[in-house]
Design a protein around this motif. Structure first.
Motif, PDB file in Angstrom:
ATOM      1  N   ARG A 215       0.702  -1.098   0.068  1.00 41.52           N
ATOM      2  CA  ARG A 215      -0.025  -0.060  -0.030  1.00 41.52           C
ATOM      3  C   ARG A 215       0.857   1.068  -0.123  1.00 41.52           C
ATOM      4  O   ARG A 215       0.410   2.158  -0.548  1.00 41.52           O
ATOM      5  N   LYS A 216       1.835   1.142   0.905  1.00 39.98           N
ATOM      6  CA  LYS A 216       2.891   2.427   0.979  1.00 39.98           C
ATOM      7  C   LYS A 216       3.394   2.734  -0.542  1.00 39.98           C
ATOM      8  O   LYS A 216       3.598   3.981  -0.999  1.00 39.98           O
ATOM      9  N   ALA A 217       3.930   1.666  -1.313  1.00 41.68           N
ATOM     10  CA  ALA A 217       4.673   1.668  -2.501  1.00 41.68           C
ATOM     11  C   ALA A 217       3.507   2.293  -3.487  1.00 41.68           C
ATOM     12  O   ALA A 217       3.667   3.126  -4.511  1.00 41.68           O
ATOM     13  N   ALA A 218       2.261   1.858  -3.487  1.00 41.90           N
ATOM     14  CA  ALA A 218       1.060   2.370  -4.465  1.00 41.90           C
ATOM     15  C   ALA A 218       0.938   3.880  -4.022  1.00 41.90           C
ATOM     16  O   ALA A 218       0.621   4.566  -4.972  1.00 41.90           O
ATOM     17  N   ARG A 219       0.888   4.215  -2.748  1.00 38.66           N
ATOM     18  CA  ARG A 219       0.851   5.588  -2.325  1.00 38.66           C
ATOM     19  C   ARG A 219       1.704   6.629  -2.907  1.00 38.66           C
ATOM     20  O   ARG A 219       1.687   7.358  -3.568  1.00 38.66           O
ATOM     21  N   LEU A 220       3.181   5.926  -2.906  1.00 40.83           N
ATOM     22  CA  LEU A 220       4.213   6.566  -3.385  1.00 40.83           C
ATOM     23  C   LEU A 220       4.095   6.749  -4.753  1.00 40.83           C
ATOM     24  O   LEU A 220       4.586   7.945  -5.263  1.00 40.83           O
ATOM     25  N   GLN A 221       3.688   5.777  -5.352  1.00 39.26           N
ATOM     26  CA  GLN A 221       3.695   5.734  -7.067  1.00 39.26           C
ATOM     27  C   GLN A 221       2.689   6.918  -7.201  1.00 39.26           C
ATOM     28  O   GLN A 221       2.829   7.621  -8.394  1.00 39.26           O
ATOM     29  N   MET A 222       1.644   6.911  -6.831  1.00 44.54           N
ATOM     30  CA  MET A 222       0.464   7.796  -7.224  1.00 44.54           C
ATOM     31  C   MET A 222       0.944   9.100  -6.714  1.00 44.54           C
ATOM     32  O   MET A 222       0.812  10.057  -7.571  1.00 44.54           O
ATOM     33  N   ILE A 223       1.666   9.366  -5.827  1.00 45.14           N
ATOM     34  CA  ILE A 223       2.295  10.885  -5.603  1.00 45.14           C
ATOM     35  C   ILE A 223       3.363  11.219  -6.353  1.00 45.14           C
ATOM     36  O   ILE A 223       3.353  12.120  -6.874  1.00 45.14           O
ATOM     37  N   GLU A 224       4.206  10.152  -6.876  1.00 40.47           N
ATOM     38  CA  GLU A 224       5.204  10.791  -7.987  1.00 40.47           C
ATOM     39  C   GLU A 224       4.446  10.710  -9.111  1.00 40.47           C
ATOM     40  O   GLU A 224       4.876  11.855 -10.016  1.00 40.47           O
ATOM     41  N   ASP A 225       3.127  10.005  -9.578  1.00 40.50           N
ATOM     42  CA  ASP A 225       2.754  10.536 -10.700  1.00 40.50           C
ATOM     43  C   ASP A 225       1.972  11.793 -10.611  1.00 40.50           C
ATOM     44  O   ASP A 225       2.198  12.596 -11.951  1.00 40.50           O
ATOM     45  N   LYS A 226       1.376  12.139  -9.624  1.00 40.37           N
ATOM     46  CA  LYS A 226       1.011  13.530  -9.524  1.00 40.37           C
ATOM     47  C   LYS A 226       1.977  14.500  -9.736  1.00 40.37           C
ATOM     48  O   LYS A 226       1.821  15.524 -10.211  1.00 40.37           O
ATOM     49  N   ARG A 304       3.433   4.190 -16.284  1.00 38.43           N
ATOM     50  CA  ARG A 304       3.846   4.146 -14.869  1.00 38.43           C
ATOM     51  C   ARG A 304       2.818   3.155 -14.002  1.00 38.43           C
ATOM     52  O   ARG A 304       3.114   2.622 -13.143  1.00 38.43           O
ATOM     53  N   LYS A 305       1.444   3.577 -14.368  1.00 40.77           N
ATOM     54  CA  LYS A 305       0.513   2.816 -13.794  1.00 40.77           C
ATOM     55  C   LYS A 305       0.500   1.384 -14.016  1.00 40.77           C
ATOM     56  O   LYS A 305       0.330   0.584 -13.286  1.00 40.77           O
ATOM     57  N   LYS A 306       1.042   1.088 -15.429  1.00 38.32           N
ATOM     58  CA  LYS A 306       1.002  -0.295 -15.939  1.00 38.32           C
ATOM     59  C   LYS A 306       1.920  -1.008 -15.139  1.00 38.32           C
ATOM     60  O   LYS A 306       1.979  -2.062 -14.751  1.00 38.32           O
ATOM     61  N   ALA A 307       3.160  -0.431 -14.756  1.00 37.66           N
ATOM     62  CA  ALA A 307       4.359  -0.881 -14.328  1.00 37.66           C
ATOM     63  C   ALA A 307       4.068  -1.231 -12.845  1.00 37.66           C
ATOM     64  O   ALA A 307       4.590  -2.114 -12.242  1.00 37.66           O
ATOM     65  N   ALA A 308       3.413  -0.121 -12.040  1.00 41.15           N
ATOM     66  CA  ALA A 308       3.005  -0.372 -10.700  1.00 41.15           C
ATOM     67  C   ALA A 308       1.961  -1.552 -10.552  1.00 41.15           C
ATOM     68  O   ALA A 308       2.070  -2.412  -9.580  1.00 41.15           O
ATOM     69  N   GLU A 309       0.901  -1.825 -11.485  1.00 40.49           N
ATOM     70  CA  GLU A 309       0.108  -2.875 -11.323  1.00 40.49           C
ATOM     71  C   GLU A 309       0.804  -4.077 -11.763  1.00 40.49           C
ATOM     72  O   GLU A 309       0.603  -5.252 -10.839  1.00 40.49           O
ATOM     73  N   GLU A 310       1.770  -4.255 -12.734  1.00 47.08           N
ATOM     74  CA  GLU A 310       2.320  -5.503 -12.818  1.00 47.08           C
ATOM     75  C   GLU A 310       3.314  -5.894 -11.513  1.00 47.08           C
ATOM     76  O   GLU A 310       3.456  -6.986 -11.118  1.00 47.08           O
ATOM     77  N   LYS A 311       4.070  -4.889 -10.999  1.00 48.43           N
ATOM     78  CA  LYS A 311       4.635  -5.037  -9.612  1.00 48.43           C
ATOM     79  C   LYS A 311       3.775  -5.470  -8.554  1.00 48.43           C
ATOM     80  O   LYS A 311       4.150  -6.473  -7.814  1.00 48.43           O
ATOM     81  N   ARG A 312       2.681  -4.879  -8.525  1.00 45.74           N
ATOM     82  CA  ARG A 312       1.618  -5.437  -7.428  1.00 45.74           C
ATOM     83  C   ARG A 312       0.943  -6.784  -7.670  1.00 45.74           C
ATOM     84  O   ARG A 312       1.145  -7.535  -6.724  1.00 45.74           O
ATOM     85  N   GLN A 313       0.996  -7.282  -8.957  1.00 47.79           N
ATOM     86  CA  GLN A 313       0.384  -8.510  -9.212  1.00 47.79           C
ATOM     87  C   GLN A 313       1.466  -9.461  -8.877  1.00 47.79           C
ATOM     88  O   GLN A 313       1.207 -10.513  -8.420  1.00 47.79           O
ATOM     89  N   LYS A 314       2.801  -9.034  -9.176  1.00 51.08           N
ATOM     90  CA  LYS A 314       3.886 -10.024  -8.894  1.00 51.08           C
ATOM     91  C   LYS A 314       4.123 -10.219  -7.442  1.00 51.08           C
ATOM     92  O   LYS A 314       4.475 -11.295  -7.068  1.00 51.08           O
ATOM     93  N   ALA A 315       3.960  -9.178  -6.622  1.00 46.98           N
ATOM     94  CA  ALA A 315       4.161  -9.411  -5.225  1.00 46.98           C
ATOM     95  C   ALA A 315       2.975 -10.216  -4.633  1.00 46.98           C
ATOM     96  O   ALA A 315       3.264 -11.058  -3.716  1.00 46.98           O
ATOM     97  N   ILE A 316       1.808  -9.965  -5.117  1.00 50.45           N
ATOM     98  CA  ILE A 316       0.641 -10.959  -4.803  1.00 50.45           C
ATOM     99  C   ILE A 316       0.819 -12.451  -5.335  1.00 50.45           C
ATOM    100  O   ILE A 316       0.780 -13.523  -4.332  1.00 50.45           O
TER     101      ILE A 316
END
Length: 333
Positions: A215-226, A304-316
């Protein structure tokens, strides 16, 4: 015989504490001293030096053997030419050298030889450190018994989850690292170790920690995108402001009028005195550049969103695989 006595004594102790085990639960762990010694850098370095000495001693013994064999071959060849006294003298010399070789071999590799003594001297400080580390771990984790797998104790079966050898290695290596750290670094390292121990002792906490990190990584990614989108927007606004300022200065200096008069064939300029407005072509170009910039920015955000989603799916996926492995390990007898 000693090995069997130790085994019987261990079984007797466990049976005597069976009542306590039912009420509180006895915690039993074990270590592998040989495994720990292999992982300790200081021991490995010292052992390498000792092995080099042993190899040198072996070479000296082989050289002496070769010399003795040469004497024997010479005596065998020349025996028919020698007198009885010379033959006896040669045989005495060979026997003397063989005796010297035997004594030298015992001195270096005998039960009380240099190799055994130096190994004992080498391993003693490491063993003391291991014993201290085991005591600290036993007190902190409330262990009742901790055995040494590499000792005379016969262990017919030992579950890997009771092996604390890696914990002992971590304690020893951390102690070496602390000697080279500042006080601030030591505090940070101790806090990191404390958190890791909590995670190791509580698998559920480990899962929560992983989810929290995701969750922290997703938030950081969102902040970085903004931040990226805001930076792109700021650059675009800066470029537009600069462009408008240049056009305003051009109008003020009258440099646009002459140029627009030479391009009146296009019929796209409006003349007012000596000043003209930007042509339709320039407006279209600016709009096209703006549109392209927006498309590029949107593409970067989507990537960036696609990369973040791939990373999240890999972690899961990794977490599910680890969970399945643990369940399979628990289900095994």
């Amino acid at each position: 015989m000693k090995k069997y006595l130790i085994t019987i004594l261990t079984i007797s102790l466990l049976m005597n504490y069976n009542g306590i085990a039912q009420s509180r639960g006895i915690r039993i762990g074990y270590i592998d001293m040989e495994y720990i010694l292999e992982k300790v850098p200081s021991y490995a370095e010292a052992k390498n030096q000792l092995d080099q000495k042993a190899e040198k001693w072996k070479q000296e013994i082989e050289t002496k053997k070769s010399d003795i064999n040469k004497l024997k071959e010479a005596l065998k060849t020349e025996r028919v030419l020698l007198t009885k006294e010379l033959i006896e003298e040669r045989e005495e010399e060979i026997a003397f050298q063989e005796n010297e070789l035997l004594q030298y071999t015992q001195k270096r590799f005998g039960p009380n030889g240099d190799l055994i003594v130096q190994k004992t001297v080498l391993i003693k400080p490491i063993q003391d450190q291991v014993f201290n580390a085991v005591q600290d771990i036993a007190e902190a984790k409330k262990y009742d018994y901790i055995f040494d797998k590499s000792s005379d104790l016969t262990m017919l079966f030992a579950a890997k989850k009771h092996d604390i050898s890696d914990k002992v290695v971590n304690v020893l290596t951390r102690a070496e690292k602390r000697e080279q750290m500042s006080k601030k670094q030591q505090r940070l390292e101790e806090e990191k170790e404390r958190k890791q121990e909590l995670i190791d002792d509580n698998p559920e906490l480990s899962e929560r920690q992983k989810k929290s990190e995701e969750r922290k990584a997703a938030r950081l990614q969102m902040i970085e995108d903004k931040k990226l989108a805001a930076e792109e927007k700021r650059k675009e606004a800066e470029e537009n402001r600069k462009k408008l300022l240049e056009e305003k200065n051009a109008k003020k200096n009258g440099t646009v009028s002459d140029k627009s008069n030479s391009e009146t064939s296009g019929g796209t300029s409006t003349v007012k005195g000596t000043e003209t407005t930007p042509t339709v072509d320039k407006k279209a170009e600016a709009e096209a550049a703006k549109k392209k910039s927006q498309e590029d920015r949107q593409k970067q955000i989507e990537d960036r969103k696609k990369a973040a989603e791939e990373k999240r799916q890999k972690a899961i996926s990794d977490r599910e695989a680890a969970k399945k492995a643990r369940e399979e390990a628990k289900s095994k007898p």
